[in-house]
Design a protein around this motif. Structure first.
Motif, short mmCIF file in Angstrom:
data_model
loop_
_atom_site.label_atom_id
_atom_site.label_comp_id
_atom_site.label_asym_id
_atom_site.label_seq_id
_atom_site.Cartn_x
_atom_site.Cartn_y
_atom_site.Cartn_z
N ASP A 57 17.08 6.49 43.05
CA ASP A 57 16.15 5.96 44.04
C ASP A 57 16.69 4.68 44.67
N ARG A 58 17.35 3.86 43.89
CA ARG A 58 17.93 2.62 44.43
C ARG A 58 18.97 2.95 45.50
N GLU A 59 19.82 3.92 45.22
CA GLU A 59 20.84 4.29 46.20
C GLU A 59 20.23 4.89 47.45
N MET A 60 19.15 5.67 47.28
CA MET A 60 18.50 6.25 48.45
C MET A 60 17.85 5.17 49.32
N THR A 61 17.18 4.20 48.68
CA THR A 61 16.57 3.11 49.44
C THR A 61 17.64 2.32 50.18
N ARG A 62 18.74 2.03 49.51
CA ARG A 62 19.83 1.28 50.15
C ARG A 62 20.41 2.06 51.33
N SER A 63 20.62 3.35 51.12
CA SER A 63 21.15 4.19 52.19
C SER A 63 20.20 4.23 53.37
N MET A 64 18.89 4.32 53.09
CA MET A 64 17.90 4.35 54.16
C MET A 64 17.88 3.03 54.93
N LEU A 65 17.91 1.90 54.24
CA LEU A 65 17.86 0.61 54.91
C LEU A 65 19.07 0.43 55.83
N ILE A 66 20.24 0.78 55.32
CA ILE A 66 21.45 0.66 56.15
C ILE A 66 21.39 1.65 57.31
N GLY A 67 20.99 2.89 57.02
CA GLY A 67 20.96 3.91 58.06
C GLY A 67 19.97 3.62 59.17
N LEU A 68 18.77 3.17 58.82
CA LEU A 68 17.78 2.83 59.84
C LEU A 68 18.28 1.71 60.73
N ALA A 69 18.91 0.71 60.13
CA ALA A 69 19.42 -0.41 60.92
C ALA A 69 20.59 0.02 61.80
N ARG A 70 21.38 0.99 61.32
CA ARG A 70 22.53 1.48 62.09
C ARG A 70 22.11 2.38 63.24
N GLY A 81 13.69 -10.18 53.54
CA GLY A 81 13.65 -9.92 52.12
C GLY A 81 13.04 -11.07 51.35
N LEU A 82 12.82 -10.84 50.06
CA LEU A 82 12.31 -11.90 49.20
C LEU A 82 13.46 -12.76 48.67
N GLY A 83 14.52 -12.09 48.17
CA GLY A 83 15.68 -12.83 47.66
C GLY A 83 16.14 -12.38 46.30
N CYS A 84 15.28 -11.66 45.55
CA CYS A 84 15.66 -11.23 44.20
C CYS A 84 15.57 -9.73 44.03
N GLU A 85 15.53 -8.99 45.14
CA GLU A 85 15.37 -7.53 45.10
C GLU A 85 16.71 -6.85 44.82
N ASP A 86 16.66 -5.52 44.65
CA ASP A 86 17.86 -4.75 44.34
C ASP A 86 18.89 -4.83 45.46
N THR A 87 18.46 -4.68 46.69
CA THR A 87 19.35 -4.75 47.85
C THR A 87 18.84 -5.86 48.76
N THR A 88 19.53 -6.99 48.75
CA THR A 88 19.03 -8.17 49.45
C THR A 88 19.29 -8.12 50.94
N ALA A 89 18.54 -8.91 51.66
CA ALA A 89 18.72 -9.02 53.12
C ALA A 89 20.12 -9.56 53.45
N LYS A 90 20.62 -10.45 52.62
CA LYS A 90 21.95 -11.01 52.86
C LYS A 90 23.02 -9.94 52.71
N TYR A 91 22.88 -9.09 51.70
CA TYR A 91 23.83 -7.99 51.50
C TYR A 91 23.82 -7.06 52.71
N LEU A 92 22.64 -6.71 53.17
CA LEU A 92 22.52 -5.79 54.30
C LEU A 92 23.07 -6.41 55.59
N GLU A 93 22.86 -7.70 55.78
CA GLU A 93 23.41 -8.37 56.95
C GLU A 93 24.94 -8.25 56.97
#
Length: 383
Positions: A57-70, A81-93
């Motif tokens: 589920d973590r990988e699917m959420t990460r893939s969705m976040l990146i894919g939607l933004a792309r 983001g909050l800052g302590c989640e599995d996939t942070t806003a900084k990572y996605l940026e």
């Protein structure tokens, strides 16, 4: 066949130029929701995922976040983001750096709600102004990525709407473009049609593996696939079995060769027709295809549905007299003359394609006019 769109740094083309505020975790939803209320022209997506998820589920959420933004229809994105989640806003940026305008807001870094909202407000004003100044450029048809979907299916879907969409899908693929067919739960009974069109044996094995896994999962959870599908509405609309529904649904993919099977949020490695292993629930299915780069959705319905998408224009197509009468204001293309007056499938396909290019060039669909932006984040349980 050409259209005018917004060219992106990665070579893709958008038919819309959205500013997207995307929550990376449920804890950031309040900020994103408030920005959506204050700036209705921005696309603001909330979801209930992002923290303490199991690996798949973590990988699917990460893939969705990146894919939607792309997604090519997104001109600028703000990850919140909050800052302590599995996939942070900084990572996605960092993941999207250089592909488009991208930034992030982290609530813990901003010291709370007030500063986070103020920073998001400033970004919304700036990015909406910038994207409004962007201009469309002529693009070849091969840049189009089409998603096909059906919902509220009845007997007319199989006889008219779906095969007409399949003709359009074939035309887009022949022009060098891409087409998606998802909703895995609706494949059972149509597998022979898919097998005769696969590019290679590996693609066939993929389809079998996915269908077997889904079937075993449904049995483990207490209900066989064919007992849950077709839905009560499908049955009222004249669909008697899952096989009947699946054979009708497969017609949306036309006769093109199937290049392979994509997972949720996976971008295709090349053009052509692709199956997608994604949910049956309409907003989740649309979200999965948007996260794989779809720009426009051709959505057939027999009973009618207002469902839209936050990122992709959704063109509603109906050949049912009852469906059009019930939800006329939600229907973009009326194909009832195919079943009532003997009009040809080719004529229906021509009308769909004409509207497709109009929408690609900026014409709003009815779901866009009404502001329908239904969104469900796909999860392993939904598949």
């Amino acid at each position: 066949m050409k259209f005018s769109g917004y060219r992106r740094n990665d070579g893709s083309v958008g038919v819309r130029n959205h500013v997207l505020f995307l929550s990376t975790v449920v804890c950031a939803n309040g900020i994103v929701h408030q920005i959506g209320c204050e700036f209705p022209k921005a696309i603001c997506l909330e979801h209930d995922k992002g923290c303490i998820e199991l690996g798949d589920d973590r990988e699917m959420t990460r893939s969705m976040l990146i894919g939607l933004a792309r997604n090519p229809n997104v001109g600028a994105v703000v990850f919140v983001g909050l800052g302590c989640e599995d996939t942070t806003a900084k990572y996605l940026e960092k993941e999207l750096q250089g592909q488009k305008t991208v930034t992030q807001v982290t609530i813990q870094d901003e010291k709370g709600t007030t500063n986070s909202l103020n920073r998001c407000r400033a970004l919304a004003k700036q990015l909406l102004e910038e994207t409004a100044k962007a201009t469309r450029e002529p693009c070849e048809a091969g840049k189009l990525v089409l998603a096909t979907k059906c919902g509220g299916t009845d007997w007319t879907s199989a006889l008219a709407s779906n095969p007409a969409v399949g003709i359009v899908s074939d035309r887009i693929v022949a022009a060098g473009g891409t087409s998606f067919l998802g909703e895995t739960i609706g494949w059972y009974g149509a597998e022979k049609d898919y097998f005769r069109r696969v590019r290679n044996e590996d693609c066939k094995k993929q389809i079998i593996k996915i269908m077997q896994r889904r079937y075993e999962d449904s049995e483990r959870r207490g209900m066989r696939v064919e007992k849950s599908n077709p839905s009560p509405g499908n049955i009222e609309g004249g669909i008697t079995t899952l096989v009947e529904k699946a054979l009708g649904s497969s017609r949306k993919s036309g006769e093109s060769i199937i290049e392979g099977v994509l997972s949720v949020g996976e971008y295709p490695p090349g053009p052509g027709l692709w199956l997608m292993d994604n949910p049956g629930i309409d907003p989740g299915s649309l979200a999965g295809m948007a996260a794989a780069g779809a720009q426009i959705v051709l959505f057939t319905t027999g009973r009618g549905t207002p469902t839209g998408s936050p990122l992709c224009p959704v063109i509603k197509i109906c050949a049912s007299p009852n469906g059009v009468a019930a939800l006329r204001e939600n229907t973009d293309i009326d194909l009832t003359d195919i079943v009532m007056q003997g009009a040809t499938l080719q004529s229906g396909a021509d009308r769909i394609e004409d509207r497709l290019w109009e929408v690609a060039n900026g014409k709003l669909t009815i779901s866009e006019q009404f502001g329908h932006r239904e969104f469900v984040m796909p999860t392993v349980d939904l598949l």
